[in-house]
Design a protein around this motif. Structure first.
Motif, mmCIF file in Angstrom:
data_model
loop_
_atom_site.group_PDB
_atom_site.id
_atom_site.type_symbol
_atom_site.label_atom_id
_atom_site.label_comp_id
_atom_site.label_asym_id
_atom_site.label_seq_id
_atom_site.Cartn_x
_atom_site.Cartn_y
_atom_site.Cartn_z
ATOM 1 N N ASN A 30 162.957 53.299 43.588
ATOM 2 C CA ASN A 30 163.739 53.105 44.518
ATOM 3 C C ASN A 30 163.002 53.393 44.836
ATOM 4 O O ASN A 30 162.320 54.726 45.273
ATOM 5 C CB ASN A 30 164.776 53.711 44.790
ATOM 6 N N LEU A 31 162.606 53.011 46.209
ATOM 7 C CA LEU A 31 161.452 52.401 46.914
ATOM 8 C C LEU A 31 162.045 53.476 48.665
ATOM 9 O O LEU A 31 163.269 53.150 48.444
ATOM 10 C CB LEU A 31 160.674 51.616 47.584
ATOM 11 N N TYR A 32 162.321 54.593 48.385
ATOM 12 C CA TYR A 32 162.758 55.416 49.213
ATOM 13 C C TYR A 32 161.887 56.638 50.566
ATOM 14 O O TYR A 32 162.605 56.409 51.406
ATOM 15 C CB TYR A 32 162.471 56.893 48.786
ATOM 16 N N ALA A 33 160.892 56.797 50.551
ATOM 17 C CA ALA A 33 159.947 57.297 51.819
ATOM 18 C C ALA A 33 158.177 56.892 51.630
ATOM 19 O O ALA A 33 158.095 57.047 50.886
ATOM 20 C CB ALA A 33 160.214 58.960 51.911
ATOM 21 N N THR A 34 157.727 57.100 52.661
ATOM 22 C CA THR A 34 156.658 56.830 52.922
ATOM 23 C C THR A 34 156.671 57.899 54.016
ATOM 24 O O THR A 34 156.767 58.490 54.817
ATOM 25 C CB THR A 34 155.681 55.326 53.616
ATOM 26 N N ALA A 35 155.087 58.299 54.305
ATOM 27 C CA ALA A 35 154.422 59.182 54.703
ATOM 28 C C ALA A 35 153.067 59.366 56.025
ATOM 29 O O ALA A 35 152.094 58.572 54.538
ATOM 30 C CB ALA A 35 154.782 60.658 54.686
ATOM 31 N N SER A 36 152.824 58.928 55.982
ATOM 32 C CA SER A 36 151.578 59.327 56.862
ATOM 33 C C SER A 36 151.199 59.875 58.286
ATOM 34 O O SER A 36 152.020 60.595 58.621
ATOM 35 C CB SER A 36 151.064 57.703 57.670
#
Length: 334
Positions: A30-36
């Protein structure tokens, strides 16, 4: 039925884009979260690939209890810091290669995984490509006799930019850790760690290594001839020379490709990879989830020891070549 895993992306760069595209091919991901470091960049990335959440800091994302696994896709100069940050938050880690800058950093990452009883694996996607798996089977079968020499290259003619990570010593710049790691990997997976090694190297005006040639020699006479460069275009293939034939992982050998096999006295054969969709990053992600399903904290295929051996060999190459990263190697080399 196996669990569906919530994946997070730490670092929204070029390779993270390919990985995220392939992650969509897996039904249990499941594509849940991204961070940058830029919230807008994380939000744009999340919107493009369909992630549920976006964060403007790595720490904030890792505090999210719903995350199961994190793909660390920042430059390799940050892998040690970011992998340990994930592990201390009890998040399973798939860390892009090069695993770290040196073996000491890699050992600290492994120690942190053990201490937190949390999964950690280097994202060396080639190890999981169907074509590479087939090549290893041919070597192990002995059908071509004893393996005597490995010849492997990876080079492209890149644009010189002193601020780009490829040429920035502060970011671990140079062809060795960026692309030369692939030919070194080809030698280690087929012949093991070398007894002796010699290098020839050319440095750019920033002090980063631009082109390197390596020769590995083994105790029974086997050899490896390995090259990487940002200053020329190469076939980008790996050749295995045996007593009774040869095998070639054809151009862009580290990706899904086909294999040429020639046995003495017989015609060449072409072995096809069987790869159908995506870039080929889905295989390593699928393996991570298989390991998590089994309750493992390390892979049996891309083990911690394999990553440590790879970093140790890269350290030996750098010592011989005089490649030094002051922010990371202080009190270690020279």
């Amino acid at each position: 039925m196996n669990k569906k895993y919530n994946w997070a992306i730490l670092g929204c760069g070029k390779i993270a884009r390919k990985f995220s595209s392939d992650l969509k091919l897996l039904s249990n991901a499941n594509l849940y979260a991204t961070a940058s470091r830029s919230l807008k960049k994380a939000q744009d990335f999340a919107n493009e690939f369909g992630f549920e959440k976006a964060y403007g800091s790595y720490e904030e994302m890792l505090a999210d209890p719903q995350i199961d696994a994190v793909y660390v896709a920042t430059p390799h100069s940050f892998h040690h810091e970011h992998a340990i940050l994930c592990l201390k938050n009890k998040k399973a880690v798939l860390c892009e290669k090069a695993f770290a800058i040196n073996k000491k950093e890699a050992e600290e990452m492994v120690a942190c995984a053990k201490e937190n009883n949390t999964f950690l694996m280097e994202a060396f996607w080639t190890m999981f490509q169907p074509s590479f798996v087939k090549a290893m089977e041919v070597i192990r079968s002995g059908e071509l006799g004893k393996l005597k020499l490995v010849r492997s290259d990876f080079a492209f003619n890149g644009e010189f930019n002193p601020d780009n990570r490829l040429y920035n010593v502060a970011l671990g710049g140079g062809s060795l850790l960026d692309i030369g790691i692939y030919p070194v990997f080809a030698a280690l997976t087929s012949l093991g760690k070398p007894e002796l090694l010699k290098t020839l190297v050319d440095f750019s005006s920033t002090g980063s290594e631009e082109t390197i040639s390596m020769i590995f020699k083994y105790k029974d006479g086997e050899m490896a001839n390995l090259t990487s460069s940002f200053a020329s275009l190469s076939p980008t293939q790996t050749e295995y020379w045996f007593e009774n034939g040869y095998m070639i992982l054809n151009p862009r050998w580290f990706t899904p490709t086909n294999i040429t096999v020639k046995k003495n006295g017989e015609d060449e054969q072409i072995l096809h990879s069987g790869h159908e969709k995506g870039w080929g990053y889905q295989y390593e992600a699928a393996h991570v989830m298989e390991c998590l399903d089994a309750g493992k904290i390390q892979s049996g295929r891309m083990s911690w020891q394999m990553s440590l051996d790879l970093m140790e060999t890269l350290d030996r190459v750098r010592i011989d070549a005089g490649i030094f990263f002051p922010d990371h190697d202080k009190n270690l080399f020279f």
